[in-house]
Design a protein around this motif. Structure first.
Motif, mmCIF file in Angstrom:
data_model
loop_
_atom_site.group_PDB
_atom_site.id
_atom_site.type_symbol
_atom_site.label_atom_id
_atom_site.label_comp_id
_atom_site.label_asym_id
_atom_site.label_seq_id
_atom_site.Cartn_x
_atom_site.Cartn_y
_atom_site.Cartn_z
ATOM 1 N N GLN A 93 10.348 10.199 -1.916
ATOM 2 C CA GLN A 93 9.736 8.740 -2.671
ATOM 3 C C GLN A 93 9.407 8.832 -3.869
ATOM 4 O OE1 GLN A 93 8.793 5.787 0.483
ATOM 5 N NE2 GLN A 93 11.007 6.118 1.492
ATOM 6 N N ASP A 115 7.091 6.550 -6.933
ATOM 7 C CA ASP A 115 6.621 5.340 -7.945
ATOM 8 C C ASP A 115 7.334 4.908 -9.287
ATOM 9 O OD1 ASP A 115 5.758 3.155 -8.986
ATOM 10 O OD2 ASP A 115 3.436 4.038 -8.779
ATOM 11 N N SER A 134 7.560 0.157 2.560
ATOM 12 C CA SER A 134 6.637 0.512 1.723
ATOM 13 C C SER A 134 6.397 -0.885 1.053
ATOM 14 C CB SER A 134 6.464 1.497 1.454
ATOM 15 O OG SER A 134 7.210 1.523 0.052
ATOM 16 N N SER A 135 6.864 -1.679 0.864
ATOM 17 C CA SER A 135 6.960 -2.438 -0.412
ATOM 18 C C SER A 135 5.651 -3.638 -0.410
ATOM 19 C CB SER A 135 7.668 -3.820 -0.578
ATOM 20 O OG SER A 135 7.912 -4.527 0.542
ATOM 21 N N ASP A 166 2.526 -2.026 0.843
ATOM 22 C CA ASP A 166 1.271 -1.896 0.199
ATOM 23 C C ASP A 166 1.993 -0.817 -1.730
ATOM 24 O OD1 ASP A 166 0.157 -1.062 2.739
ATOM 25 O OD2 ASP A 166 1.218 0.252 3.379
ATOM 26 N N HIS A 167 2.896 -0.911 -1.452
ATOM 27 C CA HIS A 167 2.782 0.082 -2.967
ATOM 28 C C HIS A 167 4.486 -0.587 -3.109
ATOM 29 C CE1 HIS A 167 0.261 2.565 -3.199
ATOM 30 N NE2 HIS A 167 0.598 3.355 -1.510
ATOM 31 N N SER A 201 6.609 -0.894 -5.739
ATOM 32 C CA SER A 201 7.484 -0.181 -6.817
ATOM 33 C C SER A 201 7.810 1.848 -6.241
ATOM 34 C CB SER A 201 6.627 0.278 -7.725
ATOM 35 O OG SER A 201 5.198 1.778 -7.870
ATOM 36 N N ILE A 202 7.584 1.600 -5.126
ATOM 37 C CA ILE A 202 7.883 3.025 -4.128
ATOM 38 C C ILE A 202 9.228 2.479 -3.962
ATOM 39 C CG2 ILE A 202 7.402 4.605 -1.912
ATOM 40 C CD1 ILE A 202 5.563 4.157 -4.542
ATOM 41 N N LYS A 251 7.393 2.475 -11.229
ATOM 42 C CA LYS A 251 6.725 2.596 -12.496
ATOM 43 C C LYS A 251 5.795 3.849 -13.119
ATOM 44 C CE LYS A 251 5.942 -2.403 -10.591
ATOM 45 N NZ LYS A 251 4.551 -3.067 -10.253
ATOM 46 N N THR A 252 5.810 4.366 -12.671
ATOM 47 C CA THR A 252 4.798 6.199 -13.171
ATOM 48 C C THR A 252 6.249 6.896 -13.511
ATOM 49 O OG1 THR A 252 4.728 6.880 -11.644
ATOM 50 C CG2 THR A 252 2.734 5.719 -11.680
#
Length: 105
Positions: free
Chosen positions: A84, A86, A67-68, A70-71, A73-74, A88-89
């Motif tokens: 899984q 995020d 998934s790198s 699309d996102h 940081s997942i 970063k959040t």
């Protein structure tokens, strides 16, 4: 300059927001200027930057390569979860180990 030993700067204490007292693990609710013989200064790095550290900066966070695109940081935490999220959040946990180098291609 030496810092004064009080329960408000002790690692065992947590500030009670209702009346600004300190909840001590050993003595219960005490005044913020109280100090017992078990006092230990809280590390300044934990007090100031703990809320700013994120899971993506941790050595235990594993990025999901699929998934790198699309996102980027997942990923998952190898210590606590198989789901899984995020990185970063989410704020870092108490087992945070700073990542030596973050390579994302």
């Amino acid at each position: 300059m030496l810092q004064k030993r009080t329960c408000s700067n002790c690692i065992r204490g947590t500030i009670i927001t209702v009346n600004n007292d300190v909840l001590c693990r050993d003595n219960g609710a005490v005044a913020p200027d109280y100090c017992c013989s078990k006092h230990k200064f809280a590390p300044s790095i934990l007090g100031e930057t703990k809320s700013q550290l994120k899971c993506i900066n941790c050595e235990n966070f594993i990025l999901n390569i699929a998934s790198s695109k699309d996102h980027p940081s997942i990923g998952v935490c190898q210590l606590f979860t198989v789901r899984q999220f995020d990185g970063k959040t989410k704020n870092a946990c108490s087992k945070f180990v700073k990542r030596k180098n973050l390579e994302v291609s």
